[in-house]
Design a protein around this motif. Structure first.
Motif, mmCIF file in Angstrom:
data_model
loop_
_atom_site.group_PDB
_atom_site.id
_atom_site.type_symbol
_atom_site.label_atom_id
_atom_site.label_comp_id
_atom_site.label_asym_id
_atom_site.label_seq_id
_atom_site.Cartn_x
_atom_site.Cartn_y
_atom_site.Cartn_z
ATOM 1 N N LEU A 1 -69.168 19.995 38.343
ATOM 2 C CA LEU A 1 -68.214 21.082 38.564
ATOM 3 C C LEU A 1 -68.899 22.449 38.606
ATOM 4 O O LEU A 1 -68.327 23.421 39.089
ATOM 5 C CB LEU A 1 -67.150 21.083 37.462
ATOM 6 N N SER A 2 -70.146 22.522 38.112
ATOM 7 C CA SER A 2 -70.869 23.805 38.149
ATOM 8 C C SER A 2 -71.179 24.234 39.580
ATOM 9 O O SER A 2 -71.380 25.418 39.848
ATOM 10 C CB SER A 2 -72.167 23.691 37.347
ATOM 11 N N SER A 3 -71.180 23.297 40.512
ATOM 12 C CA SER A 3 -71.453 23.633 41.913
ATOM 13 C C SER A 3 -70.189 23.973 42.703
ATOM 14 O O SER A 3 -70.268 24.281 43.895
ATOM 15 C CB SER A 3 -72.180 22.472 42.587
ATOM 16 N N LEU A 4 -69.062 23.917 42.046
ATOM 17 C CA LEU A 4 -67.802 24.185 42.744
ATOM 18 C C LEU A 4 -67.634 25.680 42.992
ATOM 19 O O LEU A 4 -67.776 26.498 42.068
ATOM 20 C CB LEU A 4 -66.625 23.661 41.919
ATOM 21 N N ARG A 5 -67.338 26.066 44.233
ATOM 22 C CA ARG A 5 -67.134 27.468 44.602
ATOM 23 C C ARG A 5 -65.796 27.585 45.350
ATOM 24 O O ARG A 5 -65.552 26.878 46.319
ATOM 25 C CB ARG A 5 -68.261 27.975 45.512
ATOM 26 N N LEU A 6 -64.982 28.498 44.875
ATOM 27 C CA LEU A 6 -63.686 28.736 45.508
ATOM 28 C C LEU A 6 -63.602 30.173 45.982
ATOM 29 O O LEU A 6 -63.934 31.106 45.229
ATOM 30 C CB LEU A 6 -62.546 28.460 44.526
#
Length: 407
Positions: A41-46
């Motif tokens: 989830l650390s790579s998730l970008r919104l």
């Protein structure tokens, strides 16, 4: 959203595990897998920008779906710019675990629709002050849910009716559309995904690809069959309240009118309407025909006889000996179902009504109406003489009272 939330936590509830108790191996393995996936989830970008500055229209599209383990609603903003380009942005989502009490899939889908309108209320409170939304559309994969929403809540049982009422109060039935489960982004939210599966899942973050196309390319609404078992199972039984009126219509006529002629005409018109409804026969004139008034009179007399001589009717029909008071009259039923007086003059060369007069009770209302005619004493006496020929009763009393003094 994660796969752990739905089936595994629900299983812990069903097992009624305590805080210090070690969960079963299957649940432990899934928990360890979920914990390992959390790092992705650390790579998730919104993107924080959900509305482009040159947007000319903003639409809100909310999708809902349900499964045996839970139901979900997810919302997207569809923005169209002045150059006709369209962008869609993930706005928010909400999910619920299915209740421990087992519900059918159509009912769970309806709960998903309720979750959709609840999510809509939260979006309105947060955005409507700053953003003008041109249209709102709700999407569901359940044709049964659409059939319930597109109908009046009063048609359905309490569970469905209450939720349909809540849905229609916040989102009109005309704003609901159908989408297949394969294209519904809320489907993964109702079943759950691990974090590593969720991050690259474009359907969840962008919505269906056709949502960025013109509306004519969107899925068309299906034609629903309202007779399917899932729909009719929730239909409220039709209850018909029947109020039985113990007063017969002929009794009402006898109480309302004082003229036997008027009673006959009214009864004749009623019989004509009944005959018309049964046979679909049209009458060329409103004027009553002689046989109709005759039939009406026989109907009135038959009702009076049934009321006063019910035991006699039963005895004659069952070929039993009538009561002693009637035996000397030799009563029988004619072809019209009337009780007539028999006797030894059956071979006499006189009309049938004269040989076998109709039997009337001692003090019938119809007898009173037949004799209470506003005539002079001579005409009244002649009338009673005529009545004696047709009706059997102690008419000699009336005859004696009505006989002119000069006779």
């Amino acid at each position: 959203m994660c796969k752990l939330q739905y089936p595994w936590i629900m299983k812990l509830w069903l097992l009624k595990s305590t805080w210090d108790e070690t969960p079963p191996k299957e649940i432990t393995e899934n928990w360890n897998k979920f914990k390992t996936n959390l790092e992705s989830l650390s790579s998730l970008r919104l993107p924080r920008l959900i509305i482009s500055p040159n947007s000319k229209s903003v639409e809100l599209h909310i999708f809902c779906d349900a499964s045996e383990v839970g139901y979900c609603a997810v919302a997207y903003l569809r923005c169209q710019s002045h150059d006709s380009s369209v962008t869609t942005s993930f706005l928010c989502a909400k999910s619920r675990v299915a209740p421990l009490k087992t519900l059918s899939i159509p009912r769970l889908e309806l709960c998903g629709a309720v979750l959709l309108v609840d999510l809509l209320q939260n979006i309105k409170e947060a955005l409507l002050r700053t953003i003008r939304i041109d249209s709102i559309t709700g999407w569901t994969s359940s044709q049964v849910t659409l059939a319930w929403i597109w109908s009046e809540p009063s048609r359905w049982k309490v569970f469905v009716a209450n939720r349909v009422t809540h849905i229609q109060e916040h989102l009109p039935s005309s704003s609901w559309r159908y989408i297949s489960s394969q294209q519904n982004p809320a489907d993964c939210g109702s079943r759950g995904l691990f974090p590593s599966q969720l991050i690259p899942y474009e359907l969840w973050w962008k919505g269906p690809s056709w949502l960025r196309e013109p509306p004519e390319n969107w899925p068309s609404n299906v034609r629903l069959n309202s007779e399917t078992t899932e729909i009719t199972n929730e239909q409220k039984p039709n209850t018909v309240h029947v109020l039985e009126n113990s007063t017969h219509v002929i009794d009402l006529l006898l109480l309302k009118f004082s003229s036997i002629s008027r009673i006959k005409r009214t009864c004749a018109y009623i019989l004509r309407v009944i005959h018309h409804c049964r046979k679909r026969k049209r009458y060329l004139t409103l004027q009553l025909l002689p046989f109709e008034t005759q039939k009406a009179l026989y109907t009135i007399i038959h009702h009076v006889q049934l009321h006063h001589f019910s035991e006699l009717f039963t005895a004659i029909r069952n070929n039993k000996l009538p009561d002693k008071c009637f035996r000397k009259l030799a009563p029988f039923l004619d072809r019209d179902g009337l009780i007539r007086v028999g006797g030894r003059i059956k071979n006499a060369v006189i009309p049938f009504d004269h040989k076998h007069p109709v039997l009337l009770p001692k003090r019938p209302r119809v007898k009173k109406d037949l004799t209470q005619v506003q005539l002079n004493r001579l005409d009244r006496w002649k009338l009673i003489q005529a009545m004696v020929q047709h009706f059997w009763k102690r008419w000699h009393v009336e005859l004696a009272l009505a006989k002119p003094r000069c006779w």
